[in-house]
Design an enzyme around this catalytic site. Sequence first.
Site, PDB file in Angstrom:
ATOM      1  N   HIS A 272       0.783  -1.442   0.259  1.00  0.00           N
ATOM      2  CA  HIS A 272       0.094  -0.386  -0.139  1.00  0.00           C
ATOM      3  C   HIS A 272       1.079   0.969  -0.020  1.00  0.00           C
ATOM      4  CE1 HIS A 272      -3.493  -3.232   0.475  1.00  0.00           C
ATOM      5  NE2 HIS A 272      -2.952  -3.383   1.371  1.00  0.00           N
ATOM      6  N   ASP A 323      -5.201  -8.586  -3.220  1.00  0.00           N
ATOM      7  CA  ASP A 323      -5.332  -8.677  -1.642  1.00  0.00           C
ATOM      8  C   ASP A 323      -6.257  -8.834  -1.308  1.00  0.00           C
ATOM      9  OD1 ASP A 323      -4.988  -6.688   0.527  1.00  0.00           O
ATOM     10  OD2 ASP A 323      -5.233  -5.375   0.056  1.00  0.00           O
TER      11      ASP A 323
HETATM   12  C1  NGQ Z   1      -5.360  -7.923   6.624  1.00  0.00           C
HETATM   13  N1  NGQ Z   1      -6.128  -6.377   4.576  1.00  0.00           N
HETATM   14  O1  NGQ Z   1      -4.521  -8.285   7.004  1.00  0.00           O
HETATM   15  O2  NGQ Z   1      -5.937  -8.960   5.627  1.00  0.00           O
HETATM   16  C2  NGQ Z   1      -5.660  -6.170   6.063  1.00  0.00           C
HETATM   17  C3  NGQ Z   1      -6.620  -5.897   6.832  1.00  0.00           C
HETATM   18  C4  NGQ Z   1      -5.423  -5.190   8.767  1.00  0.00           C
HETATM   19  C5  NGQ Z   1      -5.710  -5.173   3.518  1.00  0.00           C
HETATM   20  N2  NGQ Z   1      -5.140  -4.110   5.169  1.00  0.00           N
HETATM   21  C6  NGQ Z   1      -6.653  -5.984   8.248  1.00  0.00           C
HETATM   22  N3  NGQ Z   1      -6.063  -4.781   2.942  1.00  0.00           N
HETATM   23  O3  NGQ Z   1      -4.808  -4.157   8.174  1.00  0.00           O
HETATM   24  O4  NGQ Z   1      -5.665  -5.061  10.163  1.00  0.00           O
HETATM   25 ZN    ZN Z   2      -3.387  -6.918   2.795  1.00  0.00          ZN
END
Ligand code: NGQ
Ligand code: ZN
Length: 455
Positions: A272, A323
Amino acid sequence: MAGAVQALHFGAALLPAGWARDVRVALADGLVASVQAGVAAESGDERHGALIPGLPNLHSHAFQRAMAGLAEVRGAGDDSFWTWRELMYRFLDRLTPDDVGAIAAMAQVEMLESGFTRVGEFHYLHHAADGRPYRHAAEMAGAILHAAAETGIGLTLLPVFYAHSGFGGQAPTAGQRRFLHDLDGFQRLLVRLDELAARLPDVVVGVAPHSLRAVTPAELAALESLARGRPIHIHIAEQVKEVEDCLRWSGRRPVEWLLGETDVGPSWCLVHATHMTEAETLALARSGAVAGLCPITEANLGDGLFPAEAFLEAGGRFGFGSDSNVRIDMTEELRLLEYGQRLLHRGRNRLARGAGHSTGADLFAGALAGGAQALGVAAGLEVGLPFDAVSLNIGHPSLAERAPEALLDGLIFAAGRGGIDCVWRRGRKQVAGGRHVRRDEVVARYRATLSGLLA
Ligand code: NGQ
Ligand code: ZN
């Protein structure tokens, strides 16, 4: 098939030096044995119109494929990344290793069909629903490996270290109990994954501190030394709240902190990196690390726009990830990155590197180099490398009659995945006519899994 030699002929192919006409590629054991340009097909050659390399998908959470489209109903308050995360935690609470295997196979089939030939699986769902480890530490990761063996996709497995719920070592929440390790437990997992990985060709095992929220500086330093040249991936600066929390904790912004406190270089992938100042953008570009961009997910979650123009201008390396897998579409990821910049800067062809350059070709070349770097492999149609490649459906109205140099723009901005015909991974044709050879059985198992989960 040991020793089997196979030859294919393409009207045009995108080689490391650019497009070439009349290209004959010979394969041996899934690797490119020779590439000749400007030659006629020989009898027995399999013939196709145009060939491009398969693209690496550098960031996936496969299990999230099963909740695609299920988080689009407005809640009582303001919906956000953080309310989506609550839903996602509730969803993953019930998943078994068999469920994860079936979902991952579905996602990987769609990745291959869209033109991705390797995936970086950022894997953090390690333990049973009550948080207790399975008898085998790699039970869940094993399901991902098994799916990759079934679908044929190249795999860079990125086991995630997760220990805290927020900056400064805050205790994890109940929703995070399936993710947690101490450093010893994580090291044991890594040893086990190295053993399992040796059973499949060209699997790479990396290390992934989940985010600066989930690890302490001491844990991060330990993981860095554990990694020793493996790919290191971390989520960073995706949400404004994360930047604010980091400032409150350390007085520095996330990317600024990471670049200052660790040895970020070419083995790193910062996933990101949405919210950066100009100074952070330039410093990240200079570090040689890859920015892992996930435009579809970043749009879906309301993250913000990556400063792509300034980052590319400074020579920054980048690649793409699907993602959350809310949509799995290689061309759409590239298109959306460019369109975000067009809408922001109110102009056109923002990410082409100079006058006369094709935007699609420059995005594709950058994503191939950056994606491969991030996943710890070499990529491209070159002797000695796995034949990971995509043939185009040049009969598609948006590709027909084009010069080869115009095909990537036609594919990315017009045809989309309808422009994809066959996909080979390590010399095996896994997708023909846009369909994975095992699609039907993978879909059947996926549907059976979903019917249990959504009941
Ligand atoms: C994840 N996903 O780990 O699946 C993360 C969300 C977080 C994205 N950032 C959870 N798209 O970052 O705490
Ligand atoms: Zn992720």
